[in-house]
Design an enzyme around this catalytic site. Structure first.
Site, PDB file in Angstrom:
ATOM      1  N   SER A 126     -15.521   0.718  82.005  1.00 30.29           N
ATOM      2  CA  SER A 126     -15.047   1.641  83.031  1.00 30.29           C
ATOM      3  C   SER A 126     -15.342   3.079  82.641  1.00 30.29           C
ATOM      4  O   SER A 126     -15.319   3.442  81.456  1.00 30.29           O
ATOM      5  CB  SER A 126     -13.538   1.468  83.210  1.00 30.29           C
ATOM      6  OG  SER A 126     -12.979   2.520  83.968  1.00 30.29           O
ATOM      7  N   TYR A 150      -4.757   1.315  81.009  1.00 27.31           N
ATOM      8  CA  TYR A 150      -5.965   0.630  81.460  1.00 27.31           C
ATOM      9  C   TYR A 150      -7.187   1.161  80.718  1.00 27.31           C
ATOM     10  O   TYR A 150      -8.006   0.384  80.188  1.00 27.31           O
ATOM     11  CB  TYR A 150      -6.148   0.809  82.967  1.00 27.31           C
ATOM     12  CG  TYR A 150      -7.521   0.394  83.443  1.00 27.31           C
ATOM     13  CD1 TYR A 150      -7.876  -0.946  83.494  1.00 27.31           C
ATOM     14  CD2 TYR A 150      -8.466   1.351  83.818  1.00 27.31           C
ATOM     15  CE1 TYR A 150      -9.147  -1.332  83.914  1.00 27.31           C
ATOM     16  CE2 TYR A 150      -9.731   0.977  84.238  1.00 27.31           C
ATOM     17  CZ  TYR A 150     -10.068  -0.368  84.280  1.00 27.31           C
ATOM     18  OH  TYR A 150     -11.324  -0.737  84.675  1.00 27.31           O
ATOM     19  N   LYS A 154      -9.992  -0.725  78.001  1.00 21.38           N
ATOM     20  CA  LYS A 154     -11.449  -0.735  78.124  1.00 21.38           C
ATOM     21  C   LYS A 154     -12.100  -0.077  76.914  1.00 21.38           C
ATOM     22  O   LYS A 154     -13.128  -0.554  76.401  1.00 21.38           O
ATOM     23  CB  LYS A 154     -11.885  -0.058  79.423  1.00 21.38           C
ATOM     24  CG  LYS A 154     -11.543  -0.861  80.665  1.00 21.38           C
ATOM     25  CD  LYS A 154     -12.172  -2.253  80.627  1.00 21.38           C
ATOM     26  CE  LYS A 154     -11.882  -3.060  81.857  1.00 21.38           C
ATOM     27  NZ  LYS A 154     -12.480  -4.418  81.800  1.00 21.38           N
TER      28      LYS A 154
END
Length: 336
Positions: A126, A150, A154
Site C-alpha cells: 500500500s 493498517y 503493510k
C-alpha cells in the site's frame, strides 16, 4: 503446462479482477478465501465471464493447517497474496485484528510456501507505507513510515519479505487507490457492511442506500481543501499483478513498484465525476478529518513501467462510469 497460481483473498474486490487478468495471461488459478469480505456468488460470476470452471477453496490464512494442506494437495508455482484487512479508519479501532490477519497471515503463508517449495510471491502492499509526506509524486525509494495500524501491517509485511533469502523472488506492489469495476459489470467493489473507502461510499449514496457523502476534512493544503489521492482503475491494477508475476517467473528477480497513475484527484473531484456518471448531483457534507489520513498521496509510476511494462490507461471518468454500471446493474438484478 501453465503455471498454477494461488490467489489468497481471490474472491475479494481486487482479487477477483486479478483472477481474470491472470487467466487472460495464461495462468491456471486457485482461489483461497474465507468469504468474510467477499460475496459467495463471486466464483459463479467469474465463471460467467470466463466460460470456465473456477477452482475455489474456502479457508483462512490465519490457519496454518489450511495453508499447509493447500501446498500438500496442489502444485503451486506462485502466490499472489491479497488476504488482509484493508481500511485505515477501521484499523485505528481494531489494531490487534489487523496485526493478527495481515502480519500473522503473511507469516503463516510464507511458512507453508517454504515447506511446499514455492518461493515466488506477489505481495499486496500500500502507498500508506510512505506516511504523511510532502514529496509528491512519491518514488519507491522514499523513506517509509506508518501513520495507522493498517499502514504498520503493510510496512511490517514489506520488512518481513526483505529478510527472505536470495532464492525467493518477491514482487511488492504498492497500490494507490483502486476503484471501478470490470468491463462486464459482473464483478466490482461490494464491501460487507459500511464502506470505509471513498468511491464505494459515494456509490451507495448514488444508489440511495446512504443519504449523503461525508467529506473528511476541507482544510488540507490542496486546491479545494479536500484530500488528494491517486485513483487507479481496478482492471489496470489487476494487469499489474499479472505483469509482476510474469517478471518473477522469467527473471527470478524481485521488485518493488508503485501501481498508480501519477495523477491526483480531490474528494470533491471524485464526487463530481461520479455525479456525472450516475446522472445526478450527489449530496455531501464536510466532516472532521479522519484519524490516520494524510493530505496527498500520488504515485511516481515510472519504475513499474520500466521493470514490468506497466502503464495505467483508464481515467477517473472511466473508473466512475464502470463503478456505476456495476452498482446500478446490481440494483436492476435485485428488482427483476
Amino acid at each position: 503446462m501453465a503455471e498454477t497460481i494461488l490467489l489468497t483473498g481471490g474472491a475479494g474486490y481486487i482479487g477477483s479482477h486479478t483472477y481474470l487478468a491472470l487467466r487472460e495471461a495464461g495462468f491456471d488459478v486457485l482461489i483461497l478465501d474465507n468469504f468474510v469480505n467477499a460475496k459467495a456468488d463471486v466464483p459463479a460470476r467469474l465463471e460467467r465471464i470466463t466460460g470456465a470452471p473456477v477452482a475455489v477453496l474456502r479457508g483462512d490464512v490465519r490457519d496454518p493447517d489450511t495453508l499447509k494442506a493447500v501446498f500438500r494437495d496442489h502444485r503451486i508455482d506462485g502466490v499472489v497474496h491479497f488476504a488482509a484487512l484493508k481500511a485505515v479508519g477501521e484499523s485505528m479501532d481494531m489494531p490487534i485484528d489487523y496485526m493478527q490477519t495481515n502480519i500473522g497471515g503473511l507469516l503463516n503463508l510464507l511458512k507453508a510456501m517454504e515447506e511446499g517449495g514455492c518461493r515466488r510471491l506477489v505481495f499486496s502492499s500500500s502507498a500508506t507505507v510512505y506516511g504523511d509526506t510532502r514529496v509528491q509524486p512519491i518514488p519507491e525509494d522514499h523513506p517509509r513510515t506508518a501513520t495507522s495500524p493498517y499502514a504498520f501491517t503493510k510496512l511490517a509485511g514489506e520488512q518481513i519479505l526483505e529478510q527472505l533469502t536470495a532464492d525467493w523472488a518477491v514482487g511488492i506492489l504498492r497500490y494507490f487507490n483502486p476503484v471501478g469495476a470490470h468491463r462486464s459489470a459482473l464483478i466490482g467493489e461490494d464491501p460487507a457492511g459500511h464502506p470505509n473507502n471513498l468511491v464505494p461510499y459515494v456509490a451507495k449514496v448514488a444508489t440511495g442506500e446512504l443519504e449523503e457523502i461525508q467529506v473528511f476534512g476541507d482544510d488540507y493544503d490542496t486546491p479545494d481543501g479536500t484530500g488528494i489521492r491517486d485513483y487507479i482503475h481496478v482492471e489496470d491494477l489487476a494487469q499489474g499483478h499479472a505483469l509482476s508475476l510474469r517478471a518473477l517467473i522469467e527473471t527470478g528477480m524481485g521488485h518493488t513498484v508503485n501501481l498508480g497513475t501519477g495523477q491526483g484527484s480531490t474528494v470533491l473531484q471524485v464526487i463530481e465525476a461520479y455525479s456525472a456518471a450516475c446522472g445526478r448531483a450527489l449530496p455531501y457534507r464536510i466532516a472532521p478529518r479522519r484519524a490516520g489520513d494524510v493530505a496527498v498521496l500520488t504515485a511516481r509510476p515510472e519504475q513499474a513501467r520500466d521493470l514490468l511494462g506497466f502503464q495505467a490507461t483508464r481515467t477517473l471518468d472511466d473508473m466512475c462510469r464502470s463503478s456505476w454500471a456495476w452498482v446500478s446493474g446490481q440494483i436492476r438484478n435485485a428488482t427483476d
